[in-house]
Design a protein around this motif. Structure first.
Motif, PDB file in Angstrom:
ATOM      1  N   GLN A  35     -13.407   2.741  17.403  1.00 42.35           N
ATOM      2  CA  GLN A  35     -13.229   2.278  16.019  1.00 42.35           C
ATOM      3  C   GLN A  35     -11.836   1.671  15.828  1.00 42.35           C
ATOM      4  O   GLN A  35     -11.684   0.593  15.267  1.00 42.35           O
ATOM      5  CB  GLN A  35     -13.326   3.477  15.065  1.00 42.35           C
ATOM      6  CG  GLN A  35     -14.682   3.803  14.549  1.00 42.35           C
ATOM      7  CD  GLN A  35     -14.505   4.808  13.409  1.00 42.35           C
ATOM      8  OE1 GLN A  35     -13.775   5.798  13.543  1.00 42.35           O
ATOM      9  NE2 GLN A  35     -15.186   4.548  12.304  1.00 42.35           N
ATOM     10  N   GLN A 108     -24.312  -1.898   0.617  1.00 45.17           N
ATOM     11  CA  GLN A 108     -24.695  -0.485   0.662  1.00 45.17           C
ATOM     12  C   GLN A 108     -25.642  -0.103  -0.465  1.00 45.17           C
ATOM     13  O   GLN A 108     -26.194   0.988  -0.477  1.00 45.17           O
ATOM     14  CB  GLN A 108     -23.443   0.390   0.670  1.00 45.17           C
ATOM     15  CG  GLN A 108     -22.680   0.179   1.975  1.00 45.17           C
ATOM     16  CD  GLN A 108     -21.383   0.956   2.051  1.00 45.17           C
ATOM     17  OE1 GLN A 108     -20.464   0.721   1.279  1.00 45.17           O
ATOM     18  NE2 GLN A 108     -21.324   1.887   2.968  1.00 45.17           N
ATOM     19  N   SER A 157     -24.952  -4.556   8.158  1.00 49.11           N
ATOM     20  CA  SER A 157     -23.692  -3.902   8.536  1.00 49.11           C
ATOM     21  C   SER A 157     -24.008  -2.995   9.717  1.00 49.11           C
ATOM     22  O   SER A 157     -25.181  -2.854  10.097  1.00 49.11           O
ATOM     23  CB  SER A 157     -23.161  -3.072   7.372  1.00 49.11           C
ATOM     24  OG  SER A 157     -23.932  -1.900   7.260  1.00 49.11           O
ATOM     25  N   ASN A 158     -22.995  -2.347  10.260  1.00 45.85           N
ATOM     26  CA  ASN A 158     -23.296  -1.416  11.360  1.00 45.85           C
ATOM     27  C   ASN A 158     -24.096  -0.221  10.843  1.00 45.85           C
ATOM     28  O   ASN A 158     -24.831   0.414  11.566  1.00 45.85           O
ATOM     29  CB  ASN A 158     -22.010  -0.952  12.043  1.00 45.85           C
ATOM     30  CG  ASN A 158     -21.242   0.006  11.182  1.00 45.85           C
ATOM     31  OD1 ASN A 158     -21.137  -0.208   9.964  1.00 45.85           O
ATOM     32  ND2 ASN A 158     -20.713   1.063  11.759  1.00 45.85           N
ATOM     33  N   LEU A 159     -23.983   0.029   9.519  1.00 44.78           N
ATOM     34  CA  LEU A 159     -24.652   1.202   8.942  1.00 44.78           C
ATOM     35  C   LEU A 159     -26.152   1.000   8.831  1.00 44.78           C
ATOM     36  O   LEU A 159     -26.920   1.961   8.895  1.00 44.78           O
ATOM     37  CB  LEU A 159     -24.088   1.504   7.542  1.00 44.78           C
ATOM     38  CG  LEU A 159     -22.581   1.716   7.462  1.00 44.78           C
ATOM     39  CD1 LEU A 159     -22.117   1.809   6.019  1.00 44.78           C
ATOM     40  CD2 LEU A 159     -22.199   2.989   8.223  1.00 44.78           C
ATOM     41  N   ASN A 160     -26.601  -0.244   8.611  1.00 46.73           N
ATOM     42  CA  ASN A 160     -28.049  -0.426   8.405  1.00 46.73           C
ATOM     43  C   ASN A 160     -28.691  -1.339   9.448  1.00 46.73           C
ATOM     44  O   ASN A 160     -29.843  -1.737   9.294  1.00 46.73           O
ATOM     45  CB  ASN A 160     -28.330  -0.924   6.977  1.00 46.73           C
ATOM     46  CG  ASN A 160     -27.740  -2.290   6.686  1.00 46.73           C
ATOM     47  OD1 ASN A 160     -27.291  -2.983   7.591  1.00 46.73           O
ATOM     48  ND2 ASN A 160     -27.747  -2.694   5.434  1.00 46.73           N
ATOM     49  N   GLN A 185     -24.355  -8.250  13.023  1.00 47.26           N
ATOM     50  CA  GLN A 185     -23.623  -7.314  12.166  1.00 47.26           C
ATOM     51  C   GLN A 185     -22.348  -7.940  11.622  1.00 47.26           C
ATOM     52  O   GLN A 185     -21.672  -8.681  12.329  1.00 47.26           O
ATOM     53  CB  GLN A 185     -23.226  -6.072  12.963  1.00 47.26           C
ATOM     54  CG  GLN A 185     -24.419  -5.279  13.422  1.00 47.26           C
ATOM     55  CD  GLN A 185     -24.017  -3.983  14.111  1.00 47.26           C
ATOM     56  OE1 GLN A 185     -23.016  -3.373  13.746  1.00 47.26           O
ATOM     57  NE2 GLN A 185     -24.792  -3.578  15.084  1.00 47.26           N
ATOM     58  N   GLU A 201     -12.490   9.585   7.660  1.00 46.87           N
ATOM     59  CA  GLU A 201     -13.683  10.098   6.963  1.00 46.87           C
ATOM     60  C   GLU A 201     -13.983  11.527   7.438  1.00 46.87           C
ATOM     61  O   GLU A 201     -14.403  12.388   6.681  1.00 46.87           O
ATOM     62  CB  GLU A 201     -14.835   9.166   7.308  1.00 46.87           C
ATOM     63  CG  GLU A 201     -16.109   9.390   6.567  1.00 46.87           C
ATOM     64  CD  GLU A 201     -17.100   8.291   6.947  1.00 46.87           C
ATOM     65  OE1 GLU A 201     -16.862   7.122   6.611  1.00 46.87           O
ATOM     66  OE2 GLU A 201     -18.104   8.632   7.601  1.00 46.87           O
ATOM     67  N   THR A 209     -15.567   0.383   6.211  1.00 47.68           N
ATOM     68  CA  THR A 209     -16.666  -0.107   5.371  1.00 47.68           C
ATOM     69  C   THR A 209     -16.874  -1.606   5.611  1.00 47.68           C
ATOM     70  O   THR A 209     -15.966  -2.301   6.061  1.00 47.68           O
ATOM     71  CB  THR A 209     -16.374   0.121   3.874  1.00 47.68           C
ATOM     72  OG1 THR A 209     -15.061  -0.344   3.604  1.00 47.68           O
ATOM     73  CG2 THR A 209     -16.506   1.570   3.498  1.00 47.68           C
TER      74      THR A 209
END
Ligand code: UTP
Length: 473
Positions: A35, A108, A157-160, A185, A201, A209
């Motif tokens: 990261q 998000q 995004s990397n989240l979804n 992404q 986090e 984010t």
């Protein structure tokens, strides 16, 4: 390698990111370093100086603003001949395979509060088809009409990312050729606290984010999407957001006006319903076209009227654009003189205490950095702003309830279907709000506009009666 990375964070005053290092197991250390390696520390330093401590923390430049001119709809002051010519030009570009569709789906969706990527939200009135399916079928219909597959680029995004790709796989890409759908992404930015320190986090994870829809320009370049477009001879990109099922994903007239003006970035506008409607304002400022967010415009400007009593700043932005590929390449590259500014968003960001215990803040405790795609407008040559009809192009799902919610969007879809049926000569009763008694649905594969509906309906040997649950497909 870890040592060098940690050292660079120390030097940048961000060494605290590694303060739980001794308690992390090897995989956690590797993940944290992966990261950290993505973070451009000099960019973070600049943004902290500008947006957390500096002038950028105090709002936007509102000097020398004037309302931006736009091309009105045919029938609303626009010339029918110009619209016909633009439509023809756009159709030619589509037949030549020059156009790609592009949806930004990395948000998000916190206001909607739906569990899963927003594009998977069941949005249609009867079959509850997802937003992604609606777009896929519109793109498929246009590809068939113009005889060329229209590639579709989807930014997550990397989240979804994984959930989005899985959803397409589970639904066999909604009938699209898998090779024409390209996922990639967007970038991430670290969140910082009010001292400019990067937030963790969890003890082993930095609070990162998505970098805003404006991050799409960089991500299109960095992911190789622009190179793919270049290879395929695509130079026109039809940009839309994931939350608006009414959008004409592929609109020949819009593409044609963009091409005719040799514009690098074109945008659709709507006359605002009222001065407080939450749409950005198209303005000019010292010879450039800019969009000023509704929250940044003072009442004296949003409420100003002309001699006829119309709002002076009437042109609202609905986040639908046509972009030229070379413009994306320029804006998404490494040239800092052509890069989008970041904005500051104060948010509640999950973090940890000095002992490593989780904190879920009740009020904003830090800043996220985001780019907005419309900030590219002042960099664009010959930007075109084109009026569109709200009822044919715009009904976003933003909130769980109230304005711009699933219910208002369902009703807008029903109104659109009803107008098409009426245009085809079908008698259908509606209430004072223009809504029919029955809930029904028209598949984009049957028709994707009033004109194509009237045509397809006239060819039906036995047109169905409009009853509850009917699907016209
Ligand atoms: P919104 O501004 O509505 O944000 O995004 P959101 O994250 O979807 O929703 P909220 O504010 O949390 O409720 C407008 C469009 O931009 C995309 C969204 O997916 C949507 O299509 N977007 C937003 C991105 O692709 N990336 C981002 O970082 C932010």
């Amino acid at each position: 390698m870890h040592a060098a990375l940690k050292e660079s964070f120390e030097q940048a005053g961000q060494g605290h990111v590694f303060r739980f290092w001794d308690r992390l197991i090897e995989e956690e250390r590797d993940a944290l370093c992966a990261q950290a390696a993505q973070i451009d520390l000099s960019e973070v330093d600049r943004l902290v100086k500008e947006l957390v401590f500096g002038d950028g923390a105090h709002g936007v430049d509102l000097s020398d603003l004037a309302p931006a001119p736009y091309i009105p709809l045919s029938g609303n002051g626009g010339k029918a001949d110009d619209w016909a010519e633009a439509t023809q030009l756009g159709e030619d570009a589509l037949r030549a395979g020059r156009v790609a569709a592009f949806v930004v789906a990395g948000g998000q969706g916190t206001r909607l509060g739906f569990n899963g990527p927003k594009g998977t939200y069941p949005v249609t009135p009867v079959r509850k088809h997802s937003l992604f399916q609606v777009f896929a079928e519109k793109i498929k219909a246009a590809s068939t009409r113009y005889g060329k597959p229209i590639p579709w680029f989807i930014m997550t995004s990397n989240l979804n990312y994984e959930a989005t790709v899985r959803f397409f796989e589970q639904h066999a890409f909604f009938g699209l050729d898998e090779d024409t759908v390209h996922f990639f992404q967007q970038g991430l930015m670290p969140a910082v606290d009010y001292d400019g320190k990067i937030l963790l986090e969890t003890p082993g994870r930095i609070a990162m984010t998505p970098d805003g829809h404006g991050g799409s320009l960089r991500a299109l370049v960095r992911s190789g999407a622009v190179a793919k477009m270049e290879e395929a001879g695509i130079d026109v990109i039809s940009y839309f957001q994931v939350d608006n099922p009414l959008v004409k994903c592929i609109d020949p007239a819009f593409i044609g006006f963009h091409l005719k003006a040799e514009s690098e970035m074109s945008s659709k506008m709507l006359p605002k319903r009222h001065s407080k409607e939450k749409l950005g304002h198209f303005c000019t400022q010292r010879g450039k076209t800019v969009i000023v967010e509704y929250s940044d415009m003072p009442d004296e400007l949003t409420e100003a009227t002309d001699e006829q009593g119309n709002l002076r700043y009437i042109a609202g932005s609905i986040a639908i654009h046509t972009l030229s590929r070379d413009f994306i390449k320029r804006m998404g590259g490494n040239d800092v003189s052509a890069s989008l500014p970041f904005h500051r968003a104060d948010k509640k960001i999950q973090t940890v205490t000095d002992e490593g215990h989780p904190i879920k803040p009740e009020s904003p405790n830090g800043v996220k950095f985001e780019m907005f795609v419309f900030d590219a407008l002042p960099f664009a040559q010959q930007p075109v702003i084109l009026e569109t009809a709200r009822e044919d192009d715009f009904s976003p799902v933003k909130n769980a309830e109230g304005a711009d919610s699933p219910q208002t969007c369902r009703e807008d879809q029903l109104r659109e279907y009803t107008r098409w049926l009426k245009a085809a000569g079908v008698e259908i009763d509606t209430d004072g709000a223009g809504l029919p008694a029955a809930s029904f649905e028209i598949s984009p594969l049957f028709a994707d506009s009033e004109r194509t509906f009237v045509d397809a309906w006239s060819k039906l040997a036995n047109p169905p009666a409009i009853t509850e649950g009917l699907v016209i497909e």
